[in-house]
Enzyme design. Structure first.
Site, short mmCIF file in Angstrom:
data_model
loop_
_atom_site.label_atom_id
_atom_site.label_comp_id
_atom_site.label_asym_id
_atom_site.label_seq_id
_atom_site.Cartn_x
_atom_site.Cartn_y
_atom_site.Cartn_z
N THR A 34 0.81 -1.21 0.00
CA THR A 34 0.00 0.00 0.00
C THR A 34 0.84 1.26 0.00
O THR A 34 1.99 1.28 0.45
CB THR A 34 -0.94 0.05 1.23
OG1 THR A 34 -0.21 0.54 2.38
CG2 THR A 34 -1.53 -1.31 1.54
N SER A 136 8.61 0.11 14.52
CA SER A 136 8.79 1.19 15.48
C SER A 136 10.08 1.93 15.09
O SER A 136 10.24 2.32 13.94
CB SER A 136 8.85 0.62 16.91
OG SER A 136 9.08 1.63 17.85
N TYR A 151 7.75 12.36 17.73
CA TYR A 151 8.02 11.15 16.94
C TYR A 151 8.34 9.97 17.86
O TYR A 151 7.80 8.87 17.67
CB TYR A 151 9.19 11.41 15.98
CG TYR A 151 9.62 10.17 15.23
CD1 TYR A 151 8.84 9.66 14.21
CD2 TYR A 151 10.80 9.49 15.58
CE1 TYR A 151 9.22 8.50 13.52
CE2 TYR A 151 11.19 8.35 14.90
CZ TYR A 151 10.39 7.85 13.88
OH TYR A 151 10.77 6.71 13.21
N LYS A 155 6.37 6.25 18.47
CA LYS A 155 7.04 4.96 18.35
C LYS A 155 7.08 4.20 19.68
O LYS A 155 7.05 2.97 19.70
CB LYS A 155 8.46 5.15 17.78
CG LYS A 155 8.45 5.66 16.33
CD LYS A 155 7.66 4.74 15.40
CE LYS A 155 7.74 5.13 13.95
NZ LYS A 155 7.02 4.19 13.06
#
Length: 289
Positions: A34, A136, A151, A155
């Site tokens: 995708t 991650s 960020y 994660k």
């Protein structure tokens, strides 16, 4: 050469996702992949690749995700390995980044993966087998990167829900691996994958220095080879006992040990106080005769 497993990979038009898809197709796997743009995806992978199903998906739209999962199963008959790889970097101090900027990063990096998991698990449960890789970052294990707090938070969230997911789906014969890469030579630090704050605060000199280093000195000079990272993930998918924690890169290995040693040091330095917080047990009653 043909391999029996069908993979479903998000964020496949560039970076680690693209390396993984190309490696899988070379080795004869069937791959549904995708991207936000099907044109970018087919151009990057090649329209005529055998066993390749490109899908345009909006990860924040659950109906779009469901359509993609259903299309993959209709085309290939099943999904065996799921890779939640789509995501982007976000630089900027916590004070600088707006609520909107922070939430948008969570929408893709966290809730996009949850949308995929929610829609693939019924199929994996029914076939009583499968493997989910949640990508991650070493920044999802140690947050000691000034200017990458949001960020890292996304994660860390991936790391946390993946550990719970592993415990939840083990009895269904489904494995989970948390992939925590260090620095790999992809487009991750380019403008197309690294968002920066709209309203920078000049006083954050250390944050600006780290941001500039990532955009300039580090970008294009990362030690990690994404093709080799893809090979490790494929090996993990084929392993009888795959790892829950899959760190990738010498730098990730070193950072992980630094974090674990720092935690151990805090535990031992503060052990007496840490372990002093229970209610005092009442003295046993004295027996009178």
């Amino acid at each position: 050469m043909s391999n029996t497993k069908t993979w479903f990979v998000t964020g496949a038009s560039k970076g680690l996702g693209l390396s993984l898809v190309k490696r899988l197709l070379q080795q004869g796997y069937q791959v549904a992949a995708t991207s936000r743009s099907i044109a970018d995806l087919t151009k990057a992978v090649g329209e005529d690749a055998d066993g390749f199903l490109p899908l345009a998906v909006n990860l924040t739209d659950e109906s779009s995700v469901k359509q993609a999962v259903d299309a993959a199963i209709k085309h290939f008959g099943r999904i065996d390995v799921v890779v939640n790889n789509a995501g982007y970097g976000m630089a900027g101090s916590l004070e600088e980044l707006t609520d909107k900027e922070a939430r948008e990063n969570f929408d893709i990096n966290v809730f996009g993966s949850l949308n995929i998991i929610r829609n693939v698990m019924p199929h994996l449960r029914a076939q009583h087998s499968g493997h989910i890789f949640n990508v991650s970052s070493i920044g999802g294990f140690t947050g000691n990167f000034p200017g990458f707090g949001i960020y890292c938070a996304t994660k860390f969230a991936v790391h946390g829900f993946s550990e719970s997911l592993a415990a939840e789906v083990k009895s269904f014969g489904v494995n989970v691996s948390i992939v925590s890469p260090g620095y790999f030579r992809t487009s991750f630090l380019s403008a197309s994958s690294l968002s920066v704050p709209k309203n920078e605060i000049a006083e954050y000199k250390e944050v600006r220095a780290v941001q500039t280093a990532h955009q300039n000195e580090i970008n294009g000079n990362q030690a990690g080879d994404p093709d080799k990272a893809a090979d490790v993930m494929i090996a993990a998918a084929e392993a009888k006992n795959p790892p829950l924690h899959l760190f990738l890169g010498q730098d990730a290995y070193n950072f992980a040990y630094q974090k674990m040693e720092a935690v151990k040091q805090d535990l031992e330095d503060w052990k007496t106080l840490i372990t002093s917080t229970n209610f005092e047990e009442a003295e046993p009653a004295t027996q009178f005769h």
